[in-house]
Design a protein around this motif. Structure first.
Motif, PDB file in Angstrom:
ATOM      1  N   CYS A   7      97.585  41.963  20.101  1.00  0.00           N
ATOM      2  CA  CYS A   7      97.952  41.028  21.163  1.00  0.00           C
ATOM      3  C   CYS A   7      97.006  41.220  22.352  1.00  0.00           C
ATOM      4  O   CYS A   7      96.748  42.352  22.773  1.00  0.00           O
ATOM      5  CB  CYS A   7      99.389  41.279  21.589  1.00  0.00           C
ATOM      6  SG  CYS A   7      99.867  40.364  23.072  1.00  0.00           S
TER       7      CYS A   7
ATOM      8  N   CYS B  61     101.250  38.421  20.692  1.00  0.00           N
ATOM      9  CA  CYS B  61     102.494  38.744  19.982  1.00  0.00           C
ATOM     10  C   CYS B  61     103.566  37.751  20.439  1.00  0.00           C
ATOM     11  O   CYS B  61     103.355  36.992  21.387  1.00  0.00           O
ATOM     12  CB  CYS B  61     102.921  40.170  20.293  1.00  0.00           C
ATOM     13  SG  CYS B  61     103.497  40.379  21.987  1.00  0.00           S
TER      14      CYS B  61
ATOM     15  N   HIS C 196     104.423  37.599  24.186  1.00  0.00           N
ATOM     16  CA  HIS C 196     103.454  37.122  25.172  1.00  0.00           C
ATOM     17  C   HIS C 196     102.882  35.740  24.857  1.00  0.00           C
ATOM     18  O   HIS C 196     102.014  35.249  25.579  1.00  0.00           O
ATOM     19  CB  HIS C 196     102.331  38.155  25.328  1.00  0.00           C
ATOM     20  CG  HIS C 196     102.828  39.441  25.935  1.00  0.00           C
ATOM     21  ND1 HIS C 196     102.906  40.616  25.220  1.00  0.00           N
ATOM     22  CD2 HIS C 196     103.321  39.701  27.167  1.00  0.00           C
ATOM     23  CE1 HIS C 196     103.408  41.568  25.995  1.00  0.00           C
ATOM     24  NE2 HIS C 196     103.674  41.032  27.178  1.00  0.00           N
TER      25      HIS C 196
ATOM     26  N   CYS D  21      99.393  42.873  25.484  1.00  0.00           N
ATOM     27  CA  CYS D  21      99.940  44.241  25.439  1.00  0.00           C
ATOM     28  C   CYS D  21      99.178  45.151  24.480  1.00  0.00           C
ATOM     29  O   CYS D  21      99.485  46.337  24.377  1.00  0.00           O
ATOM     30  CB  CYS D  21     101.414  44.193  25.063  1.00  0.00           C
ATOM     31  SG  CYS D  21     101.719  43.560  23.395  1.00  0.00           S
TER      32      CYS D  21
HETATM   33 ZN   LIG Z   1     101.979  41.240  23.416  1.00  0.00          ZN
END
Ligand SMILES: [Zn+2]
Length: 245
Positions: A157, A178, A181, A160
Motif C-alpha cells: 500500500c 490497501c 486507504h 501504510c
Molecule cells: Zn494502507
C-alpha cells in the motif's frame, strides 16, 4: 544534406497536398521519424507497395530542411497478419499506440525489439487460437508502459506500506492502496489479477509460448482491458502535461 538508411516499421501514412504523402516510421537506428514522400502517388507502384502497414522495410532517406523518403524495400510484409481482419486490426492498434506514446528522433532499441517480437509472434501464431490476438495487443501495451518507466508498483500500500493481497489502484496518481486507504472510485485488483499484472508487465514474450498459459491469462480479459485502458490514458495525460509545460 545527409543520406541514411535503416530498417523501419511504418506507423502511419497521410496524404499531403495533391501528390505527396507523409510517412511516420519507427526505425531501428533513429527511433521515430517523419518523412515526406514527394510524388508518392505517381511513384505508387515503386514505393507504396513496400510501405503498407504492418510492414518492416529497409528505407533510404535524406535529412535536411525537409526530410525526405528516397526509397523503400520490403523486408517482412506480415502476410499472415494481413490475412485476418481481427489480427490486422490489432497490429495496426499496436503501431498507432507506438505513434501516440513516442516523440521523434529518440533512438529506442528496446522498443524496436518489442515491436519486432510482438509482430513476429502474431505472424507466426496467426489465429491458432482465439485468445492470441488480444493477448498480443495487451502484452505490447503493458511492456510499452514498462519501457516508458510506468510499470505499476503493486507490492504494498502506498500509504501504510503494508503488503496487501486484494488491493485498489488509483489511476490518477498511479498508486496501489490497501482497503483502508483506497478511495471510493479506485479500481479493485484481486490477488490473482495482481500476479498476472506483475508477470505481464515484466516477462519476455517467449515465456508465453504455451497456449494454455495465454488462455489462462486471457480469462482475465475484461480486467486487463480495463486496467490497461485506464492506466494508458493516465500516462498519456502525463505526457501531454510535460509536452505543454
Ligand atoms: Zn494502507
Amino acid at each position: 544534406m545527409e543520406y541514411y538508411s535503416s530498417s523501419a516499421f511504418v506507423l502511419k501514412k497521410e496524404p499531403i497536398k495533391e501528390s505527396d504523402r507523409r510517412y511516420v516510421f519507427f526505425t531501428k537506428d533513429f527511433g521515430k521519424i517523419s518523412l515526406l514522400a514527394q510524388g508518392a502517388r505517381k511513384i505508387k507502384a515503386k514505393l507504396s507497395s513496400h510501405l503498407e502497414p504492418p510492414v518492416l522495410s529497409q528505407i533510404e532517406f535524406v535529412v535536411g530542411n525537409t526530410s525526405r523518403l528516397l526509397g523503400a524495400l520490403e523486408e517482412e510484409p506480415y502476410l499472415e497478419i494481413k490475412k485476418d481482419e481481427a489480427t490486422l486490426a490489432a497490429a495496426l492498434e499496436i503501431l498507432a499506440l507506438t505513434d501516440e506514446m513516442t516523440i521523434e528522433n529518440q533512438d529506442d532499441k528496446a522498443l524496436w525489439k518489442l515491436i519486432f517480437d510482438v509482430l513476429f509472434f502474431m505472424e507466426k501464431n496467426g489465429r491458432k487460437y482465439n485468445e492470441l490476438t488480444d493477448f498480443s495487443k495487451f502484452y505490447f501495451n503493458a511492456r510499452l508502459l514498462t519501457l516508458m518507466g510506468y510499470k505499476p508498483f503493486l507490492g504494498e500500500c502506498s500509504e501504510c506500506h503494508k503488503k496487501t493481497e486484494n488491493g485498489f489502484f488509483n489511476f490518477r496518481n498511479k498508486s496501489f492502496f490497501c482497503k483502508n486507504h483506497a478511495k471510493t472510485n479506485d479500481f479493485l485488483i484481486k490477488t490473482e489479477q495482481k500476479r498476472i499484472l506483475e508477470f505481464f508487465f515484466e516477462a519476455p514474450l517467449n515465456f508465453f509460448s504455451q497456449p494454455s498459459l495465454v488462455k489462462k491469462i486471457m480469462e482475465e480479459r475484461e480486467f486487463l482491458k480495463q486496467f490497461l485502458k485506464s492506466f494508458t490514458l493516465s500516462v498519456k495525460s502525463d505526457i501531454l502535461y510535460f509536452k505543454n509545460s
